[in-house]
Design a protein around this motif. Structure first.
Motif, PDB file in Angstrom:
ATOM      1  N   VAL A 233     -25.534  61.463  14.811  1.00  0.00           N
ATOM      2  CA  VAL A 233     -25.299  60.426  13.804  1.00  0.00           C
ATOM      3  C   VAL A 233     -24.892  59.132  14.498  1.00  0.00           C
ATOM      4  O   VAL A 233     -25.377  58.039  14.160  1.00  0.00           O
ATOM      5  CB  VAL A 233     -24.228  60.862  12.791  1.00  0.00           C
ATOM      6  N   ILE A 234     -23.993  59.238  15.495  1.00  0.00           N
ATOM      7  CA  ILE A 234     -23.567  58.054  16.246  1.00  0.00           C
ATOM      8  C   ILE A 234     -24.766  57.400  16.913  1.00  0.00           C
ATOM      9  O   ILE A 234     -24.957  56.180  16.837  1.00  0.00           O
ATOM     10  CB  ILE A 234     -22.487  58.432  17.283  1.00  0.00           C
ATOM     11  N   THR A 235     -25.607  58.206  17.583  1.00  0.00           N
ATOM     12  CA  THR A 235     -26.775  57.665  18.280  1.00  0.00           C
ATOM     13  C   THR A 235     -27.719  56.966  17.311  1.00  0.00           C
ATOM     14  O   THR A 235     -28.186  55.848  17.567  1.00  0.00           O
ATOM     15  CB  THR A 235     -27.519  58.773  19.031  1.00  0.00           C
ATOM     16  N   ALA A 236     -28.011  57.626  16.195  1.00  0.00           N
ATOM     17  CA  ALA A 236     -28.949  57.053  15.221  1.00  0.00           C
ATOM     18  C   ALA A 236     -28.416  55.761  14.627  1.00  0.00           C
ATOM     19  O   ALA A 236     -29.140  54.755  14.533  1.00  0.00           O
ATOM     20  CB  ALA A 236     -29.235  58.068  14.122  1.00  0.00           C
ATOM     21  N   MET A 237     -27.122  55.761  14.260  1.00  0.00           N
ATOM     22  CA  MET A 237     -26.582  54.585  13.572  1.00  0.00           C
ATOM     23  C   MET A 237     -26.336  53.423  14.528  1.00  0.00           C
ATOM     24  O   MET A 237     -26.664  52.274  14.215  1.00  0.00           O
ATOM     25  CB  MET A 237     -25.300  54.931  12.824  1.00  0.00           C
ATOM     26  N   ARG A 238     -25.791  53.696  15.711  1.00  0.00           N
ATOM     27  CA  ARG A 238     -25.526  52.575  16.618  1.00  0.00           C
ATOM     28  C   ARG A 238     -26.820  51.993  17.161  1.00  0.00           C
ATOM     29  O   ARG A 238     -26.932  50.790  17.383  1.00  0.00           O
ATOM     30  CB  ARG A 238     -24.554  52.958  17.728  1.00  0.00           C
ATOM     31  N   THR A 239     -27.853  52.832  17.354  1.00  0.00           N
ATOM     32  CA  THR A 239     -29.141  52.319  17.827  1.00  0.00           C
ATOM     33  C   THR A 239     -29.768  51.405  16.784  1.00  0.00           C
ATOM     34  O   THR A 239     -30.241  50.309  17.088  1.00  0.00           O
ATOM     35  CB  THR A 239     -30.105  53.476  18.155  1.00  0.00           C
TER      36      THR A 239
ATOM     37  N   GLY B 229     -39.313  59.625  12.270  1.00  0.00           N
ATOM     38  CA  GLY B 229     -38.257  60.591  12.566  1.00  0.00           C
ATOM     39  C   GLY B 229     -36.884  60.082  12.152  1.00  0.00           C
ATOM     40  O   GLY B 229     -36.746  59.142  11.355  1.00  0.00           O
ATOM     41  N   LYS B 230     -35.829  60.694  12.722  1.00  0.00           N
ATOM     42  CA  LYS B 230     -34.448  60.340  12.362  1.00  0.00           C
ATOM     43  C   LYS B 230     -34.134  58.880  12.675  1.00  0.00           C
ATOM     44  O   LYS B 230     -33.460  58.205  11.904  1.00  0.00           O
ATOM     45  CB  LYS B 230     -33.466  61.252  13.100  1.00  0.00           C
ATOM     46  N   GLN B 231     -34.610  58.404  13.828  1.00  0.00           N
ATOM     47  CA  GLN B 231     -34.348  57.012  14.177  1.00  0.00           C
ATOM     48  C   GLN B 231     -35.059  56.058  13.216  1.00  0.00           C
ATOM     49  O   GLN B 231     -34.534  54.990  12.887  1.00  0.00           O
ATOM     50  CB  GLN B 231     -34.776  56.731  15.623  1.00  0.00           C
ATOM     51  N   ALA B 232     -36.253  56.433  12.782  1.00  0.00           N
ATOM     52  CA  ALA B 232     -36.974  55.596  11.823  1.00  0.00           C
ATOM     53  C   ALA B 232     -36.197  55.490  10.512  1.00  0.00           C
ATOM     54  O   ALA B 232     -36.048  54.399   9.939  1.00  0.00           O
ATOM     55  CB  ALA B 232     -38.365  56.159  11.570  1.00  0.00           C
ATOM     56  N   LEU B 233     -35.679  56.625  10.035  1.00  0.00           N
ATOM     57  CA  LEU B 233     -34.900  56.627   8.795  1.00  0.00           C
ATOM     58  C   LEU B 233     -33.630  55.793   8.949  1.00  0.00           C
ATOM     59  O   LEU B 233     -33.286  55.008   8.062  1.00  0.00           O
ATOM     60  CB  LEU B 233     -34.537  58.063   8.406  1.00  0.00           C
ATOM     61  N   SER B 234     -32.943  55.966  10.072  1.00  0.00           N
ATOM     62  CA  SER B 234     -31.716  55.213  10.303  1.00  0.00           C
ATOM     63  C   SER B 234     -32.003  53.715  10.372  1.00  0.00           C
ATOM     64  O   SER B 234     -31.282  52.902   9.781  1.00  0.00           O
ATOM     65  CB  SER B 234     -31.062  55.683  11.605  1.00  0.00           C
ATOM     66  N   HIS B 235     -33.080  53.328  11.076  1.00  0.00           N
ATOM     67  CA  HIS B 235     -33.441  51.911  11.148  1.00  0.00           C
ATOM     68  C   HIS B 235     -33.793  51.350   9.778  1.00  0.00           C
ATOM     69  O   HIS B 235     -33.400  50.240   9.429  1.00  0.00           O
ATOM     70  CB  HIS B 235     -34.611  51.717  12.120  1.00  0.00           C
ATOM     71  N   CYS B 236     -34.534  52.114   9.009  1.00  0.00           N
ATOM     72  CA  CYS B 236     -34.910  51.650   7.673  1.00  0.00           C
ATOM     73  C   CYS B 236     -33.673  51.397   6.821  1.00  0.00           C
ATOM     74  O   CYS B 236     -33.558  50.353   6.164  1.00  0.00           O
ATOM     75  CB  CYS B 236     -35.817  52.695   7.016  1.00  0.00           C
ATOM     76  N   ARG B 237     -32.728  52.319   6.851  1.00  0.00           N
ATOM     77  CA  ARG B 237     -31.533  52.192   6.012  1.00  0.00           C
ATOM     78  C   ARG B 237     -30.667  51.016   6.455  1.00  0.00           C
ATOM     79  O   ARG B 237     -30.185  50.243   5.628  1.00  0.00           O
ATOM     80  CB  ARG B 237     -30.749  53.502   6.046  1.00  0.00           C
ATOM     81  N   VAL B 238     -30.478  50.864   7.768  1.00  0.00           N
ATOM     82  CA  VAL B 238     -29.640  49.764   8.259  1.00  0.00           C
ATOM     83  C   VAL B 238     -30.320  48.417   8.026  1.00  0.00           C
ATOM     84  O   VAL B 238     -29.685  47.460   7.574  1.00  0.00           O
ATOM     85  CB  VAL B 238     -29.311  49.966   9.749  1.00  0.00           C
ATOM     86  N   PHE B 239     -31.617  48.322   8.302  1.00  0.00           N
ATOM     87  CA  PHE B 239     -32.336  47.055   8.149  1.00  0.00           C
ATOM     88  C   PHE B 239     -32.404  46.628   6.684  1.00  0.00           C
ATOM     89  O   PHE B 239     -32.249  45.436   6.382  1.00  0.00           O
ATOM     90  CB  PHE B 239     -33.746  47.168   8.722  1.00  0.00           C
ATOM     91  N   THR B 240     -32.645  47.564   5.787  1.00  0.00           N
ATOM     92  CA  THR B 240     -32.737  47.186   4.373  1.00  0.00           C
ATOM     93  C   THR B 240     -31.358  46.905   3.777  1.00  0.00           C
ATOM     94  O   THR B 240     -31.249  46.196   2.775  1.00  0.00           O
ATOM     95  CB  THR B 240     -33.459  48.272   3.551  1.00  0.00           C
ATOM     96  N   GLU B 241     -30.307  47.432   4.401  1.00  0.00           N
ATOM     97  CA  GLU B 241     -28.946  47.108   3.966  1.00  0.00           C
ATOM     98  C   GLU B 241     -28.549  45.716   4.445  1.00  0.00           C
ATOM     99  O   GLU B 241     -27.877  44.973   3.729  1.00  0.00           O
ATOM    100  CB  GLU B 241     -27.964  48.146   4.529  1.00  0.00           C
ATOM    101  N   MET B 242     -28.994  45.347   5.651  1.00  0.00           N
ATOM    102  CA  MET B 242     -28.607  44.064   6.245  1.00  0.00           C
ATOM    103  C   MET B 242     -29.469  42.892   5.793  1.00  0.00           C
ATOM    104  O   MET B 242     -28.993  41.766   5.695  1.00  0.00           O
ATOM    105  CB  MET B 242     -28.681  44.156   7.772  1.00  0.00           C
ATOM    106  N   PHE B 243     -30.766  43.154   5.547  1.00  0.00           N
ATOM    107  CA  PHE B 243     -31.720  42.078   5.276  1.00  0.00           C
ATOM    108  C   PHE B 243     -32.457  42.326   3.968  1.00  0.00           C
ATOM    109  O   PHE B 243     -32.547  43.455   3.495  1.00  0.00           O
ATOM    110  CB  PHE B 243     -32.745  41.970   6.423  1.00  0.00           C
TER     111      PHE B 243
END
Length: 315
Positions: free
Chosen positions: A112-118, A143-157
């Motif tokens: 979780v740390i790796t996915a979210m901080r990345t 994959g997991k990184q794609a999901l994490s990026h999608c969630r963080v990017f759509t939350e920020m922008f």
């Protein structure tokens, strides 16, 4: 006698960590790293041990932040899996230690740390480098990184359009089911990235999947996969035409096949831009080559531990 270490499992880490709280801490950490003050951040380049029999590597990522009193290391195993494999591509554990006594204070799930901080660091790169009024986000990988990026990017922008591409229809369908809101599944990587303002590559590919001729001028690319010297996600055209940024210049020169094999120059680290010592060329096509750093894990783990202590103190 030191207290036994706390063990913080995946569900707890997920509850205790949020992008909104993590991003300012990561920006601060990236700036400290790029100042190269050993009292602020002492971090060697990741050590990688080949796991030849299993097609993978074990990475060791230690960091000491003397002024902040943070000592940690991450153990991460990553693999090149065959298409359709049910085995995990990445497994990680983060250990937090007491820098004075040397005892382990906490052991926590590192995935979780790796996915979210990345994803958070990629979002920082976009915040600094993407074109103004960016409207279209394309993600290559599901994959997991794609999901994490999608969630963080759509939350920020606030993107008006989100596109995704996967090597398999099943991967794309699974990703789309996991996301709240409209997502356009694309049949080819080219279809996904044509006209996109921001492109995130989070694949397990060892050969280029993103080509410069597809990328519109002024777009920003966050390249997250291909973390070995002979692995690629981006082609030579894109690497040589773009202004290239990295989390760590040394890490990129030793570990990134995209940088090494293309012969591209790393213009700056993200921390240089944060510190104001290098420019953010928003008007040009930019690539952020993410390798991941121990200092990112260290500040994330410390945040989780501090939150855990505060929560435990209530009961």
């Amino acid at each position: 006698m030191a207290a036994p270490p706390v063990v913080i499992w995946e569900r707890e880490v997920r509850q205790l960590l949020s992008p909104a709280d993590l991003i300012p801490r990561l920006e601060d950490a990236l700036g400290k790293f790029s100042r190269r003050d050993a009292a602020e951040v002492l971090q060697p380049v990741r050590t990688a041990v080949p796991l030849q029999k299993h097609g993978g590597f074990m990475g060791l990522m230690p960091t000491y932040m003397e002024k902040d009193g943070v000592l940690s290391t991450k153990f991460v195993c990553f693999y090149k899996r065959e298409e359709g494999s049910t085995l995990p591509a990445v497994q990680a554990t983060v250990v937090l230690l007491d820098p004075e006594y040397g005892n382990v204070k906490a052991v926590m799930d590192g995935e979780v740390i790796t996915a979210m901080r990345t994803a958070a660091v990629s979002a920082i790169s976009a915040k600094l480098l993407m074109p103004p009024q960016a409207e279209v986000l394309a993600i290559l990988g599901t994959g997991k990184q794609a999901l994490s990026h999608c969630r963080v990017f759509t939350e920020m922008f606030s993107f008006k359009e989100l596109r995704v591409w996967s090597r398999t229809k099943e991967g794309a369908a699974r990703f789309i089911r996991s996301i709240d809101g409209p997502v356009q599944g694309c049949s080819t990587a080219e279809e996904a990235v044509r006209g996109a303002d921001v492109i995130v590559t989070v694949t397990g590919s060892t050969q280029p999947v993103l080509f410069g001729q597809w990328v519109k001028a002024g777009a920003h690319v966050a390249a997250v996969g291909a973390c070995r010297p002979d692995w690629r996600e981006l082609d030579d055209v894109l690497m040589k035409e773009a202004v290239v940024y990295a989390d760590s210049r040394e890490g990129a020169m030793l570990e990134s096949g995209d940088v090494i094999l293309s012969g591209a120059e790393v213009f700056a680290e993200l921390g240089d831009v944060i510190n104001g010592t290098k420019a953010a060329h928003r008007e040009k096509t930019t690539v952020f080559k993410s390798l991941g750093m121990g200092v990112e894990d260290a500040v994330s783990a410390q945040l989780v531990f501090d939150r855990w202590k505060a929560q435990a103190g209530k009961f």
